[in-house]
Design an enzyme around this catalytic site. Sequence first.
Site, PDB file in Angstrom:
ATOM      1  N   GLU A 117       0.802  -1.218   0.000  1.00 55.69           N
ATOM      2  CA  GLU A 117       0.000   0.000   0.000  1.00 55.69           C
ATOM      3  C   GLU A 117       0.837   1.271   0.000  1.00 55.69           C
ATOM      4  O   GLU A 117       0.300   2.368  -0.230  1.00 55.69           O
ATOM      5  CB  GLU A 117      -0.946  -0.012   1.202  1.00 55.69           C
ATOM      6  CG  GLU A 117      -2.045  -1.060   1.077  1.00 55.69           C
ATOM      7  CD  GLU A 117      -2.962  -1.117   2.280  1.00 55.69           C
ATOM      8  OE1 GLU A 117      -2.552  -0.628   3.359  1.00 55.69           O
ATOM      9  OE2 GLU A 117      -4.070  -1.656   2.151  1.00 55.69           O
ATOM     10  N   GLU A 143       6.787 -21.819   8.240  1.00 56.60           N
ATOM     11  CA  GLU A 143       7.314 -20.968   9.309  1.00 56.60           C
ATOM     12  C   GLU A 143       8.342 -21.672  10.190  1.00 56.60           C
ATOM     13  O   GLU A 143       9.014 -21.031  11.000  1.00 56.60           O
ATOM     14  CB  GLU A 143       6.170 -20.460  10.189  1.00 56.60           C
ATOM     15  CG  GLU A 143       5.520 -21.520  11.048  1.00 56.60           C
ATOM     16  CD  GLU A 143       4.458 -20.933  11.965  1.00 56.60           C
ATOM     17  OE1 GLU A 143       4.599 -21.121  13.191  1.00 56.60           O
ATOM     18  OE2 GLU A 143       3.518 -20.284  11.469  1.00 56.60           O
TER      19      GLU A 143
END
Length: 308
Positions: free
Chosen positions: A84, A115
């Site tokens: 963004e 992960e």
Amino acid sequence: MQDRGHLLTEQRNPRSWHIDRMSIAEAVELMNSEDATVAPAVAAARDDICRAIELVVAAFQAGGRLIYVGAGTSGRLGVLDAAECPPTFLSPPRMVRGVIAGGWKALRRAVEGAEDHPEDGAAAMDKLKVGPRDVVMGITTGGTTPFVHGALARARDRGARTIFFGCVAENHVSFPADVSIRVLVGPEVITGSTRLKAGTATKMVLNMISTISMVRIGKVYQNLMVDVNTRANRKLIDRGQRMIMTITGLDRPAAAKLLEEAGGHVKTALVMHCRKVDRAAARRLLAAHRGHLAPILNARTQNSDAQA
């Protein structure tokens, strides 16, 4: 197998023990009341958030990057915040980067096992050629994500400054980062589901870090996003024209013409109008002030006052 049962994010929330028997209205009220505790928890971490922003601003001023690293929800929020920045602040895509365990596939579908590998986090830092001008922020709400730990350790070895973000106490999970931000939102409504309050806290903190850092390097004038990318879509063209109208007093057609003459760059348009210069001269003024609009426009106002 590491026992994480002592971590705050893994504790059971006594207020939601019977959520499976609550009415919809009761469950909504419960979740809303729990979410209301997030902002105070973020406020309690204010000093560390400020220190993190100082690191990021220094990195930007030195030509470095902010790199978010996370897994699952944490990784997606980091990628989202990074994505963004260019349309909001006209920042280069490389300036704020998001790294998620499992790669781009993990943005659309959970890749849970990704992960668990610290070496993959380290390899991601090598691939990005992280260096002393960069800041790497590890986002791990539960505090223990191996991918994030591996990335931060490698980033530190490569000379980067590091920020650790978690929703667990430092005495439960410690990490030798330059700044450690701990937002203790407490147990989740659904035990261990850190996409809830912890995810909300993460979004709030990332908003603060990226937004205020961009403000500090001149991407905002007053509270207007004057570095908006007006070439992106009609909404942003409209926003750019309205900002020019607000600051200059021009009508819509004149603002649109000025923005076009400025190459679609709002700050350039404002300097052209307020300092009565052409596009090249306006860009030189902006470069001389490192992109900060206020001192250029204020100088014009001061000169007008002096002549009066």
